[in-house]
Design a protein around this motif. Sequence first.
Motif, PDB file in Angstrom:
ATOM      1  N   LEU A   6       0.815  -1.231   0.000  1.00 10.93           N
ATOM      2  CA  LEU A   6       0.000   0.000   0.000  1.00 10.93           C
ATOM      3  C   LEU A   6       0.843   1.273   0.000  1.00 10.93           C
ATOM      4  O   LEU A   6       0.368   2.341   0.389  1.00 10.93           O
ATOM      5  CB  LEU A   6      -0.971   0.023   1.193  1.00 10.93           C
ATOM      6  CG  LEU A   6      -1.837  -1.229   1.372  1.00 10.93           C
ATOM      7  CD1 LEU A   6      -2.789  -1.042   2.551  1.00 10.93           C
ATOM      8  CD2 LEU A   6      -2.607  -1.570   0.108  1.00 10.93           C
ATOM      9  N   SER A   7       2.072   1.188  -0.465  1.00 16.42           N
ATOM     10  CA  SER A   7       2.948   2.352  -0.536  1.00 16.42           C
ATOM     11  C   SER A   7       2.766   3.064  -1.872  1.00 16.42           C
ATOM     12  O   SER A   7       2.312   2.463  -2.861  1.00 16.42           O
ATOM     13  CB  SER A   7       4.414   1.921  -0.371  1.00 16.42           C
ATOM     14  OG  SER A   7       4.809   1.082  -1.449  1.00 16.42           O
ATOM     15  N   PRO A   8       3.120   4.356  -1.946  1.00 12.96           N
ATOM     16  CA  PRO A   8       2.998   5.084  -3.213  1.00 12.96           C
ATOM     17  C   PRO A   8       3.975   4.553  -4.250  1.00 12.96           C
ATOM     18  O   PRO A   8       5.070   4.096  -3.910  1.00 12.96           O
ATOM     19  CB  PRO A   8       3.313   6.528  -2.832  1.00 12.96           C
ATOM     20  CG  PRO A   8       4.114   6.433  -1.577  1.00 12.96           C
ATOM     21  CD  PRO A   8       3.618   5.218  -0.853  1.00 12.96           C
ATOM     22  N   GLY A  47       2.739  14.379  -7.485  1.00 13.31           N
ATOM     23  CA  GLY A  47       3.029  13.220  -6.660  1.00 13.31           C
ATOM     24  C   GLY A  47       2.705  11.902  -7.325  1.00 13.31           C
ATOM     25  O   GLY A  47       2.600  10.878  -6.637  1.00 13.31           O
ATOM     26  N   GLY A  48       2.544  11.913  -8.643  1.00 11.53           N
ATOM     27  CA  GLY A  48       2.234  10.691  -9.370  1.00 11.53           C
ATOM     28  C   GLY A  48       0.754  10.438  -9.554  1.00 11.53           C
ATOM     29  O   GLY A  48       0.358   9.398 -10.100  1.00 11.53           O
ATOM     30  N   GLN A 105       2.895  10.118   4.323  1.00 12.59           N
ATOM     31  CA  GLN A 105       3.475  11.403   4.668  1.00 12.59           C
ATOM     32  C   GLN A 105       4.069  12.047   3.423  1.00 12.59           C
ATOM     33  O   GLN A 105       4.478  11.354   2.488  1.00 12.59           O
ATOM     34  CB  GLN A 105       4.547  11.225   5.745  1.00 12.59           C
ATOM     35  CG  GLN A 105       3.984  10.743   7.068  1.00 12.59           C
ATOM     36  CD  GLN A 105       5.006  10.756   8.176  1.00 12.59           C
ATOM     37  OE1 GLN A 105       6.086  11.336   8.044  1.00 12.59           O
ATOM     38  NE2 GLN A 105       4.662  10.137   9.293  1.00 12.59           N
ATOM     39  N   ARG A 106       4.097  13.358   3.411  1.00 12.63           N
ATOM     40  CA  ARG A 106       4.557  14.052   2.201  1.00 12.63           C
ATOM     41  C   ARG A 106       5.981  13.678   1.830  1.00 12.63           C
ATOM     42  O   ARG A 106       6.316  13.551   0.640  1.00 12.63           O
ATOM     43  CB  ARG A 106       4.443  15.566   2.401  1.00 12.63           C
ATOM     44  CG  ARG A 106       4.492  16.351   1.087  1.00 12.63           C
ATOM     45  CD  ARG A 106       4.191  17.805   1.337  1.00 12.63           C
ATOM     46  NE  ARG A 106       5.269  18.468   2.047  1.00 12.63           N
ATOM     47  CZ  ARG A 106       5.131  19.552   2.800  1.00 12.63           C
ATOM     48  NH1 ARG A 106       3.935  20.075   2.951  1.00 12.63           N
ATOM     49  NH2 ARG A 106       6.159  20.105   3.388  1.00 12.63           N
ATOM     50  N   LYS A 107       6.824  13.447   2.810  1.00 10.17           N
ATOM     51  CA  LYS A 107       8.221  13.119   2.540  1.00 10.17           C
ATOM     52  C   LYS A 107       8.365  11.768   1.838  1.00 10.17           C
ATOM     53  O   LYS A 107       9.394  11.487   1.225  1.00 10.17           O
ATOM     54  CB  LYS A 107       9.026  13.114   3.829  1.00 10.17           C
ATOM     55  CG  LYS A 107       8.633  12.043   4.833  1.00 10.17           C
ATOM     56  CD  LYS A 107       9.462  12.127   6.107  1.00 10.17           C
ATOM     57  CE  LYS A 107       9.054  11.090   7.140  1.00 10.17           C
ATOM     58  NZ  LYS A 107       9.182   9.709   6.665  1.00 10.17           N
ATOM     59  N   SER A 129       1.494  27.774   3.403  1.00 12.40           N
ATOM     60  CA  SER A 129       2.041  26.659   4.178  1.00 12.40           C
ATOM     61  C   SER A 129       1.589  25.293   3.684  1.00 12.40           C
ATOM     62  O   SER A 129       2.152  24.279   4.096  1.00 12.40           O
ATOM     63  CB  SER A 129       1.642  26.813   5.651  1.00 12.40           C
ATOM     64  OG  SER A 129       0.243  26.640   5.815  1.00 12.40           O
ATOM     65  N   LEU A 130       0.571  25.249   2.795  1.00  9.33           N
ATOM     66  CA  LEU A 130       0.006  23.959   2.407  1.00  9.33           C
ATOM     67  C   LEU A 130       0.107  23.677   0.904  1.00  9.33           C
ATOM     68  O   LEU A 130      -0.460  22.698   0.416  1.00  9.33           O
ATOM     69  CB  LEU A 130      -1.463  23.881   2.844  1.00  9.33           C
ATOM     70  CG  LEU A 130      -1.707  23.926   4.360  1.00  9.33           C
ATOM     71  CD1 LEU A 130      -3.192  23.982   4.663  1.00  9.33           C
ATOM     72  CD2 LEU A 130      -1.059  22.746   5.052  1.00  9.33           C
ATOM     73  N   GLY A 131       0.837  24.522   0.165  1.00 10.91           N
ATOM     74  CA  GLY A 131       0.925  24.347  -1.278  1.00 10.91           C
ATOM     75  C   GLY A 131       1.534  23.019  -1.696  1.00 10.91           C
ATOM     76  O   GLY A 131       1.107  22.412  -2.687  1.00 10.91           O
ATOM     77  N   LEU A 132       2.526  22.558  -0.962  1.00 13.96           N
ATOM     78  CA  LEU A 132       3.149  21.282  -1.320  1.00 13.96           C
ATOM     79  C   LEU A 132       2.212  20.115  -1.040  1.00 13.96           C
ATOM     80  O   LEU A 132       2.231  19.114  -1.765  1.00 13.96           O
ATOM     81  CB  LEU A 132       4.474  21.110  -0.585  1.00 13.96           C
ATOM     82  CG  LEU A 132       5.561  22.121  -0.955  1.00 13.96           C
ATOM     83  CD1 LEU A 132       6.839  21.843  -0.161  1.00 13.96           C
ATOM     84  CD2 LEU A 132       5.867  22.091  -2.455  1.00 13.96           C
ATOM     85  N   ASP A 133       1.385  20.244  -0.013  1.00 15.27           N
ATOM     86  CA  ASP A 133       0.365  19.219   0.208  1.00 15.27           C
ATOM     87  C   ASP A 133      -0.625  19.202  -0.946  1.00 15.27           C
ATOM     88  O   ASP A 133      -1.047  18.127  -1.393  1.00 15.27           O
ATOM     89  CB  ASP A 133      -0.367  19.478   1.524  1.00 15.27           C
ATOM     90  CG  ASP A 133       0.511  19.215   2.729  1.00 15.27           C
ATOM     91  OD1 ASP A 133       0.892  18.055   2.925  1.00 15.27           O
ATOM     92  OD2 ASP A 133       0.828  20.172   3.452  1.00 15.27           O
TER      93      ASP A 133
END
Length: 457
Positions: free
Chosen positions: A47-49, A97-98, A145-147, A169-173
């Motif tokens: 279940l990983s990206p 993020g794919g 997590q984003r990382k 603060s949330l653009g990368l999310d």
Amino acid sequence: MARDTVDARPVDTIAALAETLAEGCKPESDFRIGTEHEKFGFHTDDLSPISYEGASGVEAVLTGMEQLLKWERIEDAGKIIGLADPTGGGAISIEPGGQFELSGAPLESLHQTCREANSHLAQVRQVAEPLKIGFLGIGMTPDWQRKDIPVMPKSRYEIMTNYMPKVGSLGLDMMYRTSTIQVNLDFSSEADMVKKMRVGLALQPIATAMFANSPFTDGKPNGFKSFRAQIWTDTDRDRTGDIPFVFDEGFGFERYVEWAIDVPMYFVKRGTTYHDVTGTTFREFMNGGLRGRIESPEPTVGDWDNHLSTLFPDVRLKKFIEMRGADGGPWRRICALPALWVGLLYNQDVLDAAWELVKDWTQDERAALRARVPKDALQTPFRSGTVLDIAKEMLKLSQEGLKRRAIMSDGDLDERVHLAPLEESLAAGLSPADVLLKRYEGAWNGDLANLYRDYAY
């Protein structure tokens, strides 16, 4: 957006930029429906990206789709980043993020839209299952997590990734952990565009509530029904939001241009090179602000089209109108989102009735809806009732619009059949997020692995 525009026609005045938007005007008989939907790829074993490279990655899926569909390859720096139907239909692209996106063809009916979505998901499964890859439709990654999310090799995304932390603060999310369903719709005139933009912006929070489907972050409830919608409130205030000037007297193509040209750009593309021009507005570009910094420093229609694609208001204007408020979700909702908006906007009497519903809402009320809906969704208070009450009125109008279209399927059903998921959820008073939270707290016993099992396409 699958492919950046390369239209080299020069453009140097506000009137000329407005004219490019006016080129979208078309007779109602030529109105079409373009549906876009994104989904997260994951390894079915753990279940990983999925990463970009490797035997079980995004590149492998795109290459498999290329062989299956015989669509044209889209590349960036020699790497495949998408596919385009050579007959002028849809396109496949990857988000930062794919997230795997289908930008659907402009189609005449919702029945065609639903067949397109079903065919696409079947094709993706055909390619992905042997690679032990699954796909999940949800508004935000529930436990990654984003990382841990891989970065796709797309030049414009590198520029955006570097810029986002400077403006919110949330653009990368937003870039790496969210997905959406949206629909692109036509207008017949400037006046028609204005009414559709106003109705769309006023009712966008209601659609967000109906499609709210992102209640988990980092493996646990985040306190919101649509955290994806919350993310947009702190991404980049220059280019997001409910753009209240749309409700001002005199709004039209030129007023939208006046706003857009003062938003800082991300990039200018020359040849195959993306030049980072963050901090420079399109107005400054038109006034010679990039002379000496890039080759061919005069703006073109292609530059303008690319800039418009990097603006993210709740309803976006190009040569068509984009409804952008919905979280990604299960396959039936891929059909329900365009059905909702087509029913509301593609019949003049129903569009007028929708405007009557919202025209006395104040800017403070619209802003309050946008601020509260991410947390409370259908239970958000509004005047003497709740958003659920408005959603029911909105659905009733949409049903009437689709009934009047009277476009039948092979099974002799009209397009209202595609609203069934919304009828069910509003009858129960529950958004998709409410259902997810009930299952998390009940049958799933707090284990989100069940979400992948129960909700994968």
